[in-house]
Design an enzyme around this catalytic site. Structure first.
Site, PDB file in Angstrom:
ATOM      1  N   ARG A 237      -2.587  23.656  13.393  1.00  0.00           N
ATOM      2  CA  ARG A 237      -2.895  22.489  12.565  1.00  0.00           C
ATOM      3  C   ARG A 237      -2.564  21.229  13.365  1.00  0.00           C
ATOM      4  NH1 ARG A 237      -4.958  25.861  10.156  1.00  0.00           N
ATOM      5  NH2 ARG A 237      -4.983  26.341   7.911  1.00  0.00           N
ATOM      6  N   GLU A 266     -12.870  16.098  11.763  1.00  0.00           N
ATOM      7  CA  GLU A 266     -13.812  16.784  12.640  1.00  0.00           C
ATOM      8  C   GLU A 266     -15.207  16.205  12.470  1.00  0.00           C
ATOM      9  OE1 GLU A 266     -13.578  20.973  11.993  1.00  0.00           O
ATOM     10  OE2 GLU A 266     -11.485  21.078  12.579  1.00  0.00           O
ATOM     11  N   HIS A 284     -12.578  23.215  17.525  1.00  0.00           N
ATOM     12  CA  HIS A 284     -12.178  24.125  16.445  1.00  0.00           C
ATOM     13  C   HIS A 284     -12.958  25.439  16.514  1.00  0.00           C
ATOM     14  CE1 HIS A 284     -10.398  24.229  12.113  1.00  0.00           C
ATOM     15  NE2 HIS A 284     -10.230  25.372  12.760  1.00  0.00           N
TER      16      HIS A 284
END
Length: 312
Positions: A237, A266, A284
């Protein structure tokens, strides 16, 4: 289109094109499967438009707030195709009677392998040498080998345990910190649980695999306690790491490198840390492998059907 009371929204970017065989099970069960924002996360305004018609939500990492939930009185279940639920207002979901399900362990191997890949790429300085050669420059940078070095694993759940085994397989000593260490986890090799303080002090590399806390776990104090020249990896995270403290540590040589797969938003806004030559960034992709997507999608669909169609 089927009745609005039998609609399920699917928003993970890995499923944005539809067509996954597991999703056919939802249609076979009589649900209308929709992809409201193919290829990207939905905004709050878009959620407010599509969720009121849904009984199920196969969700990505987008925030699911109290406001959004309040606008969806027919919603019965949110099913994540991953393990994180910190983007969901769990209190509001519970008050509204919305079940929140996760695909526990589905992406663990993919995330663990990425953490090790980022560590190796950082220690061998692969990204800057690749970029230099593609730009026509012959730039060789001395790297470091992992054999005999100590890996610190913060969080020893399903992902962390896989990272431990991979590190041991590479010939590393591994120290792990977990709030609730499992005494039955005793992999072969130089492994032991320890305190967070000891882990930071003795590790040549630290990798994070724990849930978020109220304040960053890796801040100025934690970095000051780390072995000089350590490498930091974060595939867990973004809130676990104080970006300013990391940037300062890189500039001062306290950290030799940082790699991250996670961000506050994002895609992330341009920032100095992400442009730093000793920082490796990936978009990610920890659970974005063919195998992880397969496992996570099937688990998410099974969870949706279990909640929406309980056995009589």
């Amino acid at each position: 289109m089927g009745p609005v009371t039998a609609r399920i929204a699917v928003t993970p970017r890995s499923l944005s094109q539809g067509g996954h065989p597991a999703l056919a099970a939802l249609e076979a069960a009589g649900y209308d499967v929709v992809f409201p924002t193919p290829g990207r996360q939905p905004t709050r305004e878009e959620q407010l438009r599509f969720l009121p018609a849904c009984v199920g939500y196969l969700a990505g990492v987008e925030p699911i707030t109290r406001e959004v939930l309040a606008a969806a009185p027919a919603l019965k279940v949110i099913s994540r195709n991953g393990v994180g639920v910190d983007s969901v207002d769990l209190t509001a979901a519970a008050e509204q009677g919305v079940a929140v399900e996760t695909a526990a362990g589905a992406n663990a191997q993919g995330v663990a392998e990425l953490a090790i890949a980022l560590l190796l790429a950082g220690l061998r300085r692969i990204p800057p040498q690749d970029a230099a050669l593609k730009a026509g420059r012959w730039q060789r940078i001395e790297g470091r080998e992992v054999v005999g070095r100590t890996l610190g694993v913060v969080g020893c759940g399903q992902i962390g345990r896989r990272v431990v085994r991979l590190g041991l397989g590479l010939g590393m000593s591994v120290r792990a910190f977990d709030a609730f260490p499992d005494p039955e986890f005793t992999p072969a090799g130089d492994f032991s649980y320890t305190t967070m303080e000891d882990l930071l002090a003795r590790s040549d590399a630290v990798t994070l695999h724990c849930p978020p806390a109220e304040r960053p776990l890796i801040d100025k104090g934690a970095i000051a306690a780390m072995r000089p020249g350590a490498h930091l990896v974060n595939t867990a995270r973004s809130s676990l790491v104080d970006d300013g403290a990391v940037l300062e540590a890189l500039a001062g040589g306290r950290l030799i490198g940082y790699a991250t797969d996670v961000y506050d938003q994002e895609p992330p806004a341009p920032q100095e840390l992400l442009r730093h030559p000793q920082v490796i960034t990936t978009p990610h992709i920890g659970g974005y492998t063919r195998e992880s997507v397969e496992r996570a999608t099937r688990a998410a669909v099974e969870n949706l059907l279990r909640v929406l169609n309980p056995p009589s």
